[in-house]
Design a protein around this motif. Structure first.
Motif, PDB file in Angstrom:
ATOM      1  N   ILE A 263      -0.573  -7.329   0.629  1.00 23.46           N
ATOM      2  CA  ILE A 263      -1.377  -8.368  -0.015  1.00 23.46           C
ATOM      3  C   ILE A 263      -0.380  -9.266  -0.741  1.00 23.46           C
ATOM      4  O   ILE A 263       0.305  -8.837  -1.669  1.00 23.46           O
ATOM      5  CB  ILE A 263      -2.458  -7.810  -0.971  1.00 23.46           C
ATOM      6  CG1 ILE A 263      -3.176  -8.953  -1.694  1.00 23.46           C
ATOM      7  CG2 ILE A 263      -1.912  -6.769  -1.928  1.00 23.46           C
ATOM      8  CD1 ILE A 263      -4.435  -8.540  -2.443  1.00 23.46           C
ATOM      9  N   GLY A 264      -0.233 -10.480  -0.254  1.00 21.29           N
ATOM     10  CA  GLY A 264       0.835 -11.323  -0.769  1.00 21.29           C
ATOM     11  C   GLY A 264       2.192 -10.741  -0.415  1.00 21.29           C
ATOM     12  O   GLY A 264       3.094 -10.715  -1.241  1.00 21.29           O
TER      13      GLY A 264
ATOM     14  N   GLN B 207      -3.449  -5.640   6.343  1.00 20.41           N
ATOM     15  CA  GLN B 207      -3.602  -6.614   5.270  1.00 20.41           C
ATOM     16  C   GLN B 207      -4.857  -6.294   4.479  1.00 20.41           C
ATOM     17  O   GLN B 207      -5.840  -5.786   5.020  1.00 20.41           O
ATOM     18  CB  GLN B 207      -3.705  -8.036   5.824  1.00 20.41           C
ATOM     19  CG  GLN B 207      -2.516  -8.478   6.649  1.00 20.41           C
ATOM     20  CD  GLN B 207      -1.228  -8.591   5.856  1.00 20.41           C
ATOM     21  OE1 GLN B 207      -1.242  -8.973   4.677  1.00 20.41           O
ATOM     22  NE2 GLN B 207      -0.108  -8.273   6.487  1.00 20.41           N
ATOM     23  N   VAL B 208      -4.838  -6.642   3.181  1.00 20.25           N
ATOM     24  CA  VAL B 208      -6.009  -6.502   2.332  1.00 20.25           C
ATOM     25  C   VAL B 208      -6.157  -7.750   1.471  1.00 20.25           C
ATOM     26  O   VAL B 208      -5.146  -8.338   1.058  1.00 20.25           O
ATOM     27  CB  VAL B 208      -5.945  -5.235   1.444  1.00 20.25           C
ATOM     28  CG1 VAL B 208      -4.730  -5.259   0.514  1.00 20.25           C
ATOM     29  CG2 VAL B 208      -7.232  -5.079   0.634  1.00 20.25           C
ATOM     30  N   LEU B 209      -7.386  -8.166   1.239  1.00 19.45           N
ATOM     31  CA  LEU B 209      -7.692  -9.235   0.300  1.00 19.45           C
ATOM     32  C   LEU B 209      -8.945  -8.853  -0.475  1.00 19.45           C
ATOM     33  O   LEU B 209      -9.748  -8.032  -0.017  1.00 19.45           O
ATOM     34  CB  LEU B 209      -7.949 -10.562   1.024  1.00 19.45           C
ATOM     35  CG  LEU B 209      -6.739 -11.309   1.599  1.00 19.45           C
ATOM     36  CD1 LEU B 209      -7.218 -12.540   2.374  1.00 19.45           C
ATOM     37  CD2 LEU B 209      -5.758 -11.705   0.503  1.00 19.45           C
TER      38      LEU B 209
ATOM     39  N   LEU C  58     -10.607  -4.881   3.286  1.00 20.78           N
ATOM     40  CA  LEU C  58     -11.158  -5.807   2.315  1.00 20.78           C
ATOM     41  C   LEU C  58     -11.779  -5.016   1.177  1.00 20.78           C
ATOM     42  O   LEU C  58     -12.141  -3.848   1.340  1.00 20.78           O
ATOM     43  CB  LEU C  58     -12.230  -6.706   2.950  1.00 20.78           C
ATOM     44  CG  LEU C  58     -11.747  -7.842   3.848  1.00 20.78           C
ATOM     45  CD1 LEU C  58     -12.923  -8.452   4.606  1.00 20.78           C
ATOM     46  CD2 LEU C  58     -11.013  -8.919   3.047  1.00 20.78           C
ATOM     47  N   THR C  59     -11.920  -5.660   0.032  1.00 24.06           N
ATOM     48  CA  THR C  59     -12.610  -5.015  -1.075  1.00 24.06           C
ATOM     49  C   THR C  59     -14.121  -5.141  -0.884  1.00 24.06           C
ATOM     50  O   THR C  59     -14.619  -6.081  -0.266  1.00 24.06           O
ATOM     51  CB  THR C  59     -12.247  -5.656  -2.425  1.00 24.06           C
ATOM     52  OG1 THR C  59     -12.634  -7.036  -2.402  1.00 24.06           O
ATOM     53  CG2 THR C  59     -10.763  -5.524  -2.714  1.00 24.06           C
TER      54      THR C  59
ATOM     55  N   VAL D 293      -3.805 -16.014  -0.627  1.00 23.85           N
ATOM     56  CA  VAL D 293      -5.142 -15.923  -0.042  1.00 23.85           C
ATOM     57  C   VAL D 293      -5.380 -17.081   0.918  1.00 23.85           C
ATOM     58  O   VAL D 293      -5.063 -18.229   0.609  1.00 23.85           O
ATOM     59  CB  VAL D 293      -6.230 -15.940  -1.137  1.00 23.85           C
ATOM     60  CG1 VAL D 293      -7.629 -16.042  -0.517  1.00 23.85           C
ATOM     61  CG2 VAL D 293      -6.128 -14.693  -2.005  1.00 23.85           C
TER      62      VAL D 293
ATOM     63  N   VAL E 197      -0.265   0.343  -0.396  1.00 20.40           N
ATOM     64  CA  VAL E 197      -0.470  -1.094  -0.585  1.00 20.40           C
ATOM     65  C   VAL E 197       0.798  -1.668  -1.221  1.00 20.40           C
ATOM     66  O   VAL E 197       1.288  -1.150  -2.234  1.00 20.40           O
ATOM     67  CB  VAL E 197      -1.689  -1.373  -1.484  1.00 20.40           C
ATOM     68  CG1 VAL E 197      -1.736  -2.848  -1.883  1.00 20.40           C
ATOM     69  CG2 VAL E 197      -2.972  -0.980  -0.768  1.00 20.40           C
TER      70      VAL E 197
ATOM     71  N   HIS F  68       0.323   2.439  -4.225  1.00 22.76           N
ATOM     72  CA  HIS F  68       0.294   1.004  -4.533  1.00 22.76           C
ATOM     73  C   HIS F  68       1.574   0.677  -5.291  1.00 22.76           C
ATOM     74  O   HIS F  68       1.792   1.169  -6.404  1.00 22.76           O
ATOM     75  CB  HIS F  68      -0.940   0.697  -5.387  1.00 22.76           C
ATOM     76  CG  HIS F  68      -1.154  -0.760  -5.664  1.00 22.76           C
ATOM     77  ND1 HIS F  68      -2.407  -1.296  -5.870  1.00 22.76           N
ATOM     78  CD2 HIS F  68      -0.292  -1.811  -5.779  1.00 22.76           C
ATOM     79  CE1 HIS F  68      -2.304  -2.593  -6.105  1.00 22.76           C
ATOM     80  NE2 HIS F  68      -1.023  -2.926  -6.061  1.00 22.76           N
TER      81      HIS F  68
ATOM     82  N   GLU G 274       1.879  -5.004  -2.925  1.00 23.69           N
ATOM     83  CA  GLU G 274       1.266  -6.225  -3.451  1.00 23.69           C
ATOM     84  C   GLU G 274       2.293  -7.145  -4.092  1.00 23.69           C
ATOM     85  O   GLU G 274       3.142  -6.709  -4.876  1.00 23.69           O
ATOM     86  CB  GLU G 274       0.200  -5.886  -4.494  1.00 23.69           C
ATOM     87  CG  GLU G 274      -0.450  -7.137  -5.097  1.00 23.69           C
ATOM     88  CD  GLU G 274      -1.638  -6.855  -5.989  1.00 23.69           C
ATOM     89  OE1 GLU G 274      -2.208  -7.821  -6.537  1.00 23.69           O
ATOM     90  OE2 GLU G 274      -1.992  -5.678  -6.156  1.00 23.69           O
TER      91      GLU G 274
END
Length: 285
Positions: A222-223, A231-233, A41-42, A249, A199, A156, A201
């Motif tokens: 992410i998406g 996973q990251v959001l 997560l951010t 999201v 990542v 990324h 995205e």
């Protein structure tokens, strides 16, 4: 739990103190390829880092702080000063998660030497474990240059927000065969150059699965796809702090309503002189 808290009686703030859990390392993250999915997560502040750290493997200090914290229209105006300040705060607030910091637009693209100078500053001033850079084949030389000099790099690919002007917007990537092949080649190039994770995205799901299968390092979506290695959001999106929820999201809370209702209740109490009450004021000795 990776973090315990002590209360500073002078400020009434909760300060993190180390617990006997070691912070994750870059080799430990890399070794999760194909294993238990990585949770990322951010985080941009000490307090958010404290709250997220026990649950995350990686905390990303994203250049998305431009929009989330500063109200900027995109990530492009974000500076190295901003990333260092927020990165140091997140490192101070965490003890378990690996902290990775985004390299802002203009701080690394021109040459590997420039990227090293910028990344070295980030590592020195924040104590983070690595940096994240957008870009594929064009950045492979830079990824290799930094990796060979002791700076772990997270790649990324796919939708790269720093290239939004060239991409023409924030739409999903990889829908045409040519773009599908290019993004896959990008992922392979930076993985072979030494990226410890990538990542992916905003790419169509079949492409995300193909990327995950094609590279030896973890792919964090992410998406993208649940078949990625993690996973990251943006935490504020996941917490429901904004009115708009992007398609990729899932809202796990509605914090915007909680904050708004609390502020309204406070305002009502102040205006009616119900606050402060006897419990919130000091009596003479």
């Amino acid at each position: 739990m990776s973090t315990t808290y002590t209360i500073d009686t002078a400020t009434s703030r909760a300060n993190p103190t180390p617990a006997p859990m070691k912070r994750l390392t870059v080799p430990a993250v890399r070794a999760r390829k194909g294993g238990e999915p990585l949770v990322m997560l951010t985080a941009y502040t000490v307090r958010m880092a404290q709250l997220l750290d026990p649950h995350c493997d990686i905390l990303l200090v994203g250049d998305s702080l431009g929009q989330v914290i500063y109200g900027l229209p995109s990530t492009l105006p974000v500076s190295l000063d901003m990333m260092c300040a927020h990165g140091a705060a997140v490192v101070r607030g965490s003890y378990h998660a690996l902290v990775v910091i985004d390299m802002p637009f203009g701080s690394y693209e021109a040459a590997p030497e420039l990227a090293f100078e910028s990344a070295a500053r980030v590592m020195k001033e924040t104590g983070a474990a690595g940096v994240k850079m957008e870009g594929g084949e064009a950045m492979a030389e830079t990824v290799a240059f930094l990796s060979a000099r002791g700076i772990p790099v997270m790649g990324h690919v796919g939708l790269t927000p720093q290239s939004v002007n060239a991409l023409g917007g924030y739409g999903a990537r990889g829908r045409t065969n040519a773009e599908h092949v290019r993004i896959l080649d990008d992922a392979r190039a930076i993985a072979e150059a030494g990226a410890f994770a990538i990542v992916a995205e905003g790419v169509v799901e079949p492409l995300a699965r193909e990327i995950s299968a094609a590279v030896s390092c973890p792919v964090i979506g992410i998406g993208a796809s649940a078949d990625c290695d993690g996973q990251v959001l943006v935490a504020e999106d996941m917490l429901g702090l904004f009115e708009r929820t992007p398609r990729f999201v899932k809202r796990y809370a509605d914090m915007a309503t909680v904050v708004s209702e609390a502020a309204a209740a406070y305002a009502s109490d102040v205006r009616s002189r119900a606050f402060p009450g006897p419990e919130q004021v000091y009596a003479p000795k």
